[in-house]
Scaffold this active site. Structure first.
Site, PDB file in Angstrom:
ATOM      1  N   HIS A  28       0.859  -1.203   0.000  1.00  0.00           N
ATOM      2  CA  HIS A  28       0.000   0.000   0.000  1.00  0.00           C
ATOM      3  C   HIS A  28       0.888   1.243   0.000  1.00  0.00           C
ATOM      4  O   HIS A  28       1.402   1.665   1.028  1.00  0.00           O
ATOM      5  CB  HIS A  28      -0.910   0.000   1.226  1.00  0.00           C
ATOM      6  CG  HIS A  28      -2.098   0.906   1.094  1.00  0.00           C
ATOM      7  ND1 HIS A  28      -2.164   1.937   0.177  1.00  0.00           N
ATOM      8  CD2 HIS A  28      -3.286   0.933   1.758  1.00  0.00           C
ATOM      9  CE1 HIS A  28      -3.348   2.558   0.292  1.00  0.00           C
ATOM     10  NE2 HIS A  28      -4.041   1.965   1.241  1.00  0.00           N
ATOM     11  N   HIS A  40      -2.783   6.843  -0.957  1.00  0.00           N
ATOM     12  CA  HIS A  40      -3.822   7.400  -0.076  1.00  0.00           C
ATOM     13  C   HIS A  40      -3.327   8.068   1.206  1.00  0.00           C
ATOM     14  O   HIS A  40      -4.036   8.100   2.204  1.00  0.00           O
ATOM     15  CB  HIS A  40      -4.879   6.318   0.235  1.00  0.00           C
ATOM     16  CG  HIS A  40      -5.487   5.750  -1.017  1.00  0.00           C
ATOM     17  ND1 HIS A  40      -6.205   4.594  -1.062  1.00  0.00           N
ATOM     18  CD2 HIS A  40      -5.462   6.207  -2.302  1.00  0.00           C
ATOM     19  CE1 HIS A  40      -6.592   4.341  -2.319  1.00  0.00           C
ATOM     20  NE2 HIS A  40      -6.148   5.316  -3.087  1.00  0.00           N
ATOM     21  N   TYR A  61      -0.962   7.194   3.285  1.00  0.00           N
ATOM     22  CA  TYR A  61      -0.433   6.344   4.344  1.00  0.00           C
ATOM     23  C   TYR A  61       1.103   6.365   4.279  1.00  0.00           C
ATOM     24  O   TYR A  61       1.684   7.080   3.471  1.00  0.00           O
ATOM     25  CB  TYR A  61      -1.044   4.946   4.254  1.00  0.00           C
ATOM     26  CG  TYR A  61      -2.556   5.004   4.400  1.00  0.00           C
ATOM     27  CD1 TYR A  61      -3.135   5.640   5.508  1.00  0.00           C
ATOM     28  CD2 TYR A  61      -3.413   4.518   3.420  1.00  0.00           C
ATOM     29  CE1 TYR A  61      -4.517   5.752   5.638  1.00  0.00           C
ATOM     30  CE2 TYR A  61      -4.798   4.627   3.546  1.00  0.00           C
ATOM     31  CZ  TYR A  61      -5.336   5.245   4.656  1.00  0.00           C
ATOM     32  OH  TYR A  61      -6.705   5.359   4.784  1.00  0.00           O
TER      33      TYR A  61
END
Ligand code: FNR
Length: 365
Positions: A180, A183, A185
Site C-alpha cells: 500500500h 492514499h 499512508y
C-alpha cells in the site's frame, strides 16, 4: 476464450489470472477482537467476489504492525497467529477461480482514524485516543493527532515488518502481495514533500523521499521469493501544489520495476485535503502516464476509480489507458459484476464468461 479485452487472461510473473478485472482492496473494519484475524464476514465477502468472476481479488489493507492499523478492526499480518485464517481465505478465493492477493500497509500519520470517527474542528482530532502515530515528519494530517517523527531505527523496523508480513502472506498461499503506497499512508507520506520535511537521507530531494518506499519494495521482493507477484498501489498525484505529480510517479514507476515490482496499481490523492476532479475514470490518465513510462517492460498497469460500466472498462483497455481494471464500490453493490458485465457486452456462452462450474444451468440458452 472471449474476444472481450476485459475477459482476456493476464499473466504476471508466470501466474495467470483468468481475466483483467480486479477487486481492489477495500477495508471491511470487521475484526472484533482487535487481533487482526480473518472473520466469517471476510470469508463470505471475498469468496463471493471470486465466485462472481473477478480474475484477481485483493484483500483489504492489512497492517504490518499494530500501530499501523487504520482502525482497531483491521486485519493484520504482524504475527504468525494471523496466518491460519488468511490461509482459509486464500483457499476460498482460489475455489472461486480467482488469484488471491493481499494489500499490506502501514497507516503512518493517518493510522487509528477510521472513517466513522467524527472529525471536528478545534481541540478534538480524528485520531482514536492513545494511538501512537508514526510518520516521516511531525506534521499532522488536518484534524488528526500529531505524529512522532520516525528515527532511522524506527524506519528499519517498519521495513522489516513489511518483509515479515509479506513472508506470512506467502505462507498463507497468496499469489499477489500488494504494497500500500497510496492514499496518504506511510509510504506515500515519505514520497510527498507535503508530509516529508526530513533533513536526513530520507527527505529533501525526490531521490531521498523515495528511499523508504524503495527499501520496502526491495525487502518485500526478497521476502516473497520468485514465485509471488509483487504489486504496488500508488497515489500518482496529490492533486496539490508542491505534492506528488503524475510525472514524478511515472519516473518513480521505472525505478519500482527495476526494484522488482511486477504490477503497478494506480490510484491518487489522500495525503492532503485537495480538490480532486472526481468523475468517471478520472484516474485513468494517470494510469496511462505510468503505462507509457514502463512501456519497455512487461509490467501491467491496473486502472481504478469510478469505472462502473462494462463498455467503459472495455474501452479503457482498448485505448491503452490501462492493462487491467479494478472495480471497487460497484462491486460492493454487485459481487457478480464480472459475470453481469460479460452479459452486458453480449457474452452468452459458458466458456467465454467466468462462470463457476456450479452455475452451468445458467448458460443454457
Ligand atoms: C476503499 N479503498 C481502499 N483503497 C486501498 O488502497 N486500500 C483499502 O483498504 C481501501 N479501503 C476502502 C474501503 C471502502 C469501503 C471503499 C469504498 C474504498 C479505495 C478503493 O480501493 C478504490 O480505489 C476506490 O473505491 C475507487 O474505486 P471505485 O470504488 O470508484 O471503483
Amino acid at each position: 476464450s472471449s474476444a472481450l479485452r476485459i475477459l482476456e487472461p493476464m499473466t504476471m510473473r508466470g501466474l495467470t489470472a483468468r481475466n483483467r478485472l480486479w477487486l481492489p482492496p477495500m477495508c471491511m473494519y470487521t475484526v472484533e477482537a482487535q487481533d487482526g484475524v480473518v472473520t466469517d464476514w471476510h470469508m463470505v465477502h471475498y469468496a463471493s467476489r471470486a465466485v462472481g468472476g473477478f480474475g484477481t481479488v485483493i484483500v483489504e489493507a492489512t497492517a504490518v504492525t499494530p500501530e499501523g492499523r487504520l482502525s482497531p478492526n483491521d486485519l493484520g499480518l504482524w504475527s504468525d497467529e494471523q496466518v491460519a485464517g488468511q490461509r482459509r481465505l486464500v483457499e476460498a478465493i482460489h475455489a472461486g477461480g480467482a488469484l488471491a492477493g493481499i494489500q499490506i500497509g502501514h497507516g503512518g500519520r493517518k493510522s487509528g482514524t477510521p472513517p466513522w470517527r467524527p472529525k471536528v474542528e478545534g481541540a478534538r482530532t480524528g485520531t482514536l485516543e492513545g494511538w501512537e502515530l508514526l510518520a516521516p515528519s511531525a506534521i499532522p494530517f488536518p484534524q488528526h493527532a500529531v505524529p512522532s517523527e520516525l528515527d532511522e531505527a524506527g524506519i528499519g523496523r517498519i521495513v522489516e515488518a513489511f518483509a515479515a508480513a509479506a513472508r506470512r502472506a506467502v505462507e498463507a498461499g497468496y499469489d499477489v502481495v500488494e504494497i500500500h503506497g497510496a492514499h496518504g499512508y506511510l509510504i506515500h507520506e515519505f514520497r510527498s514533500a507535503l508530509s516529508n520535511q526530513r533533513t536526513d537521507s530520507y527527505g529533501g530531494s525526490v531521490e531521498n523521499r523515495q528511499r523508504f518506499p524503495l527499501e520496502v519494495v526491495r525487502a518485500v521482493r526478497e521476502a516473497i521469493g520468485s514465485q509471488t507477484v509483487l504489486d504496488i498501489r500508488l497515489s500518482a498525484s496529490d492533486w496539490a501544489e508542491g505534492g506528488v505529480t503524475g510525472e514524478e510517479t511515472a519516473a518513480f514507476s521505472r525505478e519500482l520495476v527495476e526494484a522488482g515490482v511486477d504490477v503497478l496499481h494506480i490510484s491518487s490523492g489522500g495525503n492532503v485535503p485537495a480538490a480532486v476532479p472526481v468523475g468517471p475514470g478520472y484516474q485513468l490518465p494517470l494510469a496511462q502516464q505510468v503505462k507509457q513510462a514502463v512501456a519497455g517492460s512487461d509490467v501491467p498497469v491496473v486502472g481504478v476509480g469510478l469505472i462502473e460500466e462494462a463498455a467503459q472498462a472495455e474501452q479503457a483497455l482498448i485505448s491503452g489507458q490501462a492493462d487491467a481494471i479494478a472495480v471497487g464500490r460497484a462491486a460492493l453493490r454487485d459481487p457478480y459484476l464480472p459475470l453481469r458485465w460479460a452479459a452486458d457486452l453480449g457474452v452468452r456462452s459458458w466458456d467465454e464468461a467466468p462462470w463457476p462450474i456450479q452455475y452451468w444451468r445458467g448458460t443454457w440458452s
